[in-house]
Write an enzyme that holds these catalytic residues in place. Structure first.
Site, PDB file in Angstrom:
ATOM      1  N   SER A 158       2.858  -2.108  10.144  1.00  0.00           N
ATOM      2  CA  SER A 158       4.673  -2.299  10.537  1.00  0.00           C
ATOM      3  C   SER A 158       5.344  -3.810   9.975  1.00  0.00           C
ATOM      4  O   SER A 158       5.974  -4.610  11.379  1.00  0.00           O
ATOM      5  CB  SER A 158       4.943  -1.594  12.223  1.00  0.00           C
ATOM      6  OG  SER A 158       5.133  -0.562  12.166  1.00  0.00           O
ATOM      7  N   GLY A 194       2.826  -0.789   3.777  1.00  0.00           N
ATOM      8  CA  GLY A 194       2.847   0.354   4.428  1.00  0.00           C
ATOM      9  C   GLY A 194       4.749   0.828   4.009  1.00  0.00           C
ATOM     10  O   GLY A 194       5.109   0.232   2.753  1.00  0.00           O
ATOM     11  N   GLY A 195       5.110   1.812   4.670  1.00  0.00           N
ATOM     12  CA  GLY A 195       6.533   2.211   4.755  1.00  0.00           C
ATOM     13  C   GLY A 195       7.256   0.997   3.611  1.00  0.00           C
ATOM     14  O   GLY A 195       8.335   1.741   2.785  1.00  0.00           O
ATOM     15  N   HIS A 221      -9.330   1.389   5.059  1.00  0.00           N
ATOM     16  CA  HIS A 221      -8.283   1.751   5.577  1.00  0.00           C
ATOM     17  C   HIS A 221      -8.335   2.153   6.931  1.00  0.00           C
ATOM     18  O   HIS A 221      -9.738   3.170   6.737  1.00  0.00           O
ATOM     19  CB  HIS A 221      -7.218   2.305   5.386  1.00  0.00           C
ATOM     20  CG  HIS A 221      -5.832   1.610   5.048  1.00  0.00           C
ATOM     21  ND1 HIS A 221      -5.424   3.093   6.260  1.00  0.00           N
ATOM     22  CD2 HIS A 221      -5.177   1.051   4.532  1.00  0.00           C
ATOM     23  CE1 HIS A 221      -4.080   3.060   6.887  1.00  0.00           C
ATOM     24  NE2 HIS A 221      -3.836   2.018   5.414  1.00  0.00           N
ATOM     25  N   GLU A 238      -6.593   4.872   8.071  1.00  0.00           N
ATOM     26  CA  GLU A 238      -6.486   6.602   7.282  1.00  0.00           C
ATOM     27  C   GLU A 238      -7.682   6.685   6.674  1.00  0.00           C
ATOM     28  O   GLU A 238      -8.255   7.999   6.890  1.00  0.00           O
ATOM     29  CB  GLU A 238      -5.324   6.576   6.568  1.00  0.00           C
ATOM     30  CG  GLU A 238      -4.270   6.400   7.638  1.00  0.00           C
ATOM     31  CD  GLU A 238      -2.937   5.657   6.484  1.00  0.00           C
ATOM     32  OE1 GLU A 238      -3.380   5.311   5.761  1.00  0.00           O
ATOM     33  OE2 GLU A 238      -2.379   4.841   7.125  1.00  0.00           O
ATOM     34  N   GLY A 256       2.564   2.732  10.296  1.00  0.00           N
ATOM     35  CA  GLY A 256       3.702   3.288  10.638  1.00  0.00           C
ATOM     36  C   GLY A 256       4.303   3.734  11.282  1.00  0.00           C
ATOM     37  O   GLY A 256       4.918   4.968  11.937  1.00  0.00           O
ATOM     38  N   ASN A 297       0.486  -1.106   0.049  1.00  0.00           N
ATOM     39  CA  ASN A 297      -0.030  -0.487  -0.365  1.00  0.00           C
ATOM     40  C   ASN A 297       1.066   1.046   0.184  1.00  0.00           C
ATOM     41  O   ASN A 297       1.596   1.427   0.941  1.00  0.00           O
ATOM     42  CB  ASN A 297      -0.728   0.289   0.761  1.00  0.00           C
ATOM     43  CG  ASN A 297      -1.445   0.885   1.177  1.00  0.00           C
ATOM     44  OD1 ASN A 297      -1.815   2.232   0.118  1.00  0.00           O
ATOM     45  ND2 ASN A 297      -2.518   1.471   2.480  1.00  0.00           N
ATOM     46  N   TRP A 298       1.193   1.618  -1.248  1.00  0.00           N
ATOM     47  CA  TRP A 298       2.090   2.983  -0.969  1.00  0.00           C
ATOM     48  C   TRP A 298       1.367   4.361  -0.755  1.00  0.00           C
ATOM     49  O   TRP A 298       1.807   4.768  -0.035  1.00  0.00           O
ATOM     50  CB  TRP A 298       2.082   3.825  -2.699  1.00  0.00           C
ATOM     51  CG  TRP A 298       2.537   3.066  -3.854  1.00  0.00           C
ATOM     52  CD1 TRP A 298       2.948   1.373  -3.390  1.00  0.00           C
ATOM     53  CD2 TRP A 298       3.203   2.609  -4.835  1.00  0.00           C
ATOM     54  NE1 TRP A 298       4.093   0.342  -3.950  1.00  0.00           N
ATOM     55  CE2 TRP A 298       4.135   2.065  -5.553  1.00  0.00           C
ATOM     56  CE3 TRP A 298       2.732   3.578  -5.845  1.00  0.00           C
ATOM     57  CZ2 TRP A 298       4.578   0.976  -6.753  1.00  0.00           C
ATOM     58  CZ3 TRP A 298       3.927   3.311  -7.303  1.00  0.00           C
ATOM     59  CH2 TRP A 298       3.953   2.643  -7.332  1.00  0.00           C
ATOM     60  N   LYS A 299       0.233   4.444   0.030  1.00  0.00           N
ATOM     61  CA  LYS A 299      -0.789   5.117   0.677  1.00  0.00           C
ATOM     62  C   LYS A 299      -0.193   6.561  -0.693  1.00  0.00           C
ATOM     63  O   LYS A 299      -0.279   6.234  -1.602  1.00  0.00           O
ATOM     64  CB  LYS A 299       0.199   5.618   1.383  1.00  0.00           C
ATOM     65  CG  LYS A 299      -0.310   4.526   3.064  1.00  0.00           C
ATOM     66  CD  LYS A 299      -0.216   4.710   4.986  1.00  0.00           C
ATOM     67  CE  LYS A 299      -0.269   3.201   4.886  1.00  0.00           C
ATOM     68  NZ  LYS A 299       0.110   3.230   5.943  1.00  0.00           N
ATOM     69  N   GLU A 330      -5.503  -4.690  10.452  1.00  0.00           N
ATOM     70  CA  GLU A 330      -4.162  -3.366  10.807  1.00  0.00           C
ATOM     71  C   GLU A 330      -4.707  -2.433  11.683  1.00  0.00           C
ATOM     72  O   GLU A 330      -5.687  -1.903  12.734  1.00  0.00           O
ATOM     73  CB  GLU A 330      -4.470  -2.622   9.372  1.00  0.00           C
ATOM     74  CG  GLU A 330      -4.180  -3.178   8.498  1.00  0.00           C
ATOM     75  CD  GLU A 330      -3.999  -2.832   7.527  1.00  0.00           C
ATOM     76  OE1 GLU A 330      -2.054  -2.716   7.133  1.00  0.00           O
ATOM     77  OE2 GLU A 330      -4.011  -0.910   7.200  1.00  0.00           O
TER      78      GLU A 330
HETATM   79  P1  13P Z   1       3.229   0.096   7.988  1.00  0.00           P
HETATM   80  O1  13P Z   1       3.571  -0.157   7.104  1.00  0.00           O
HETATM   81  O2  13P Z   1       4.103   1.433   7.403  1.00  0.00           O
HETATM   82  O3  13P Z   1       3.260   0.353   8.835  1.00  0.00           O
HETATM   83  O4  13P Z   1       1.359   0.458   6.969  1.00  0.00           O
HETATM   84  C1  13P Z   1       0.628  -0.217   7.370  1.00  0.00           C
HETATM   85  C2  13P Z   1      -0.503  -0.207   6.560  1.00  0.00           C
HETATM   86  O5  13P Z   1      -1.008   0.892   7.156  1.00  0.00           O
HETATM   87  C3  13P Z   1      -0.599  -0.395   5.297  1.00  0.00           C
HETATM   88  O6  13P Z   1      -2.445  -0.252   4.932  1.00  0.00           O
END
Ligand code: 13P
Length: 251
Positions: free
Chosen positions: A211, A232-233, A95, A97, A172, A8-10, A166
């Site tokens: 994470s 994510g990251g 999600h 967010e 993050g 997930n590049w966000k 999640e």
């Molecule tokens: P991180 O892997 O950066 O913690 O993000 C997880 C996430 O929200 C994937 O959708």
């Protein structure tokens, strides 16, 4: 079951950086050999680029959100049908967010999942508790409520969902749920899917996100009900992401 790793590049990326990253992904041997399944969910502005680079590979791609509406006067929204024009396989819905910063409710998330399924796109339904909810002992109630809204809306199509657990406190932050902590929640989600869909619920994938890194992926993916990861990251770093793909292929 074969593991599924989804990046997930966000809201990250640009045409030049994406191209380098996608070319690196396209060459990944674990995905090319079919040892694990893999996808990237990018901002909608880059779906055409994903399609161009990945369509000759085993990679799948997806979006990070979809409108709950079919078409019409909804400025700024992108419909499931429009996503389908770019051959997306997946779309994230709910999600944390989106729930946190855009006020998305369980019923809105359920409507989005319905729209995706109707267009032939698999929704990845994200659920997870905040730190305050965990500390109050509400984790299982929260994730069950979030998933129940979607199962109720999609009925017999629940077998086609991918679920992603999640924990909000792990996203993050570098603070990952321990494998047993994550497995305990996944087992509850599995039971809920089986209650809704019978034996078919056993074959729905439940991903862990929050994470997940090259260092902890193998231990998380070794758990019974952790069928993959939502990253994510680490999905923005080709070396880290390919270590996770390796761990998923070996699990
Ligand atoms: P991180 O892997 O950066 O913690 O993000 C997880 C996430 O929200 C994937 O959708």
């Amino acid at each position: 079951m074969k593991k599924l790793i989804v990046g997930n590049w966000k809201m990250n990326g640009n045409l030049t950086a994406n191209q380098d990253l996608l070319v690196a992904l396209a060459g990944n041997q674990n995905v090319a050999s079919g040892a694990c399944d893999a996808a990237v969910c990018a901002p909608v502005s880059y779906l055409f680029q994903l399609k161009n680079v990945l369509e000759t590979t085993r990679w799948m791609w997806g979006a990070q959100d979809v409108s709950a509406h079919d078409a019409g006067a909804y400025t700024g929204e992108v419909s499931a049908g429009m996503l389908k024009d770019f051959n997306v396989r997946y779309v994230l819905v709910g999600h944390s967010e989106r729930r946190q910063y855009h006020g998305e409710s369980d019923s809105l998330v359920a409507a989005k999942a319905q729209r995706a399924l109707a267009a032939g796109i698999t929704p990845i339904v994200c659920v997870g508790e905040t730190l305050a909810e965990r500390e109050r002992g509400e984790t299982m109630d929260v994730v069950k409520r979030q998933l129940a809204a979607v199962i109720h809306a999609v009925g017999h199509c629940a077998t086609e969902l991918v679920v992603a657990y999640e924990p909000v406190w792990a996203i993050g932050t570098g603070q990952t749920a321990s494998p047993p902590q994550a497995q305990a929640v996944h087992a509850v989600l599995r039971a809920q899917l089986v209650a809704a869909c019978g034996e078919h619920g056993m074959s729905s994938r439940i991903l862990y996100g929050g994470s997940m890194t090259a260092a902890n992926a193998a231990a998380l993916l070794a758990e019974n009900d952790i069928d993959g990861g939502l990253i994510g990251g680490a999905s923005l770093k080709p070396t880290d992401f390919s270590s996770i793909l390796f761990a998923a292929s070996a699990a």
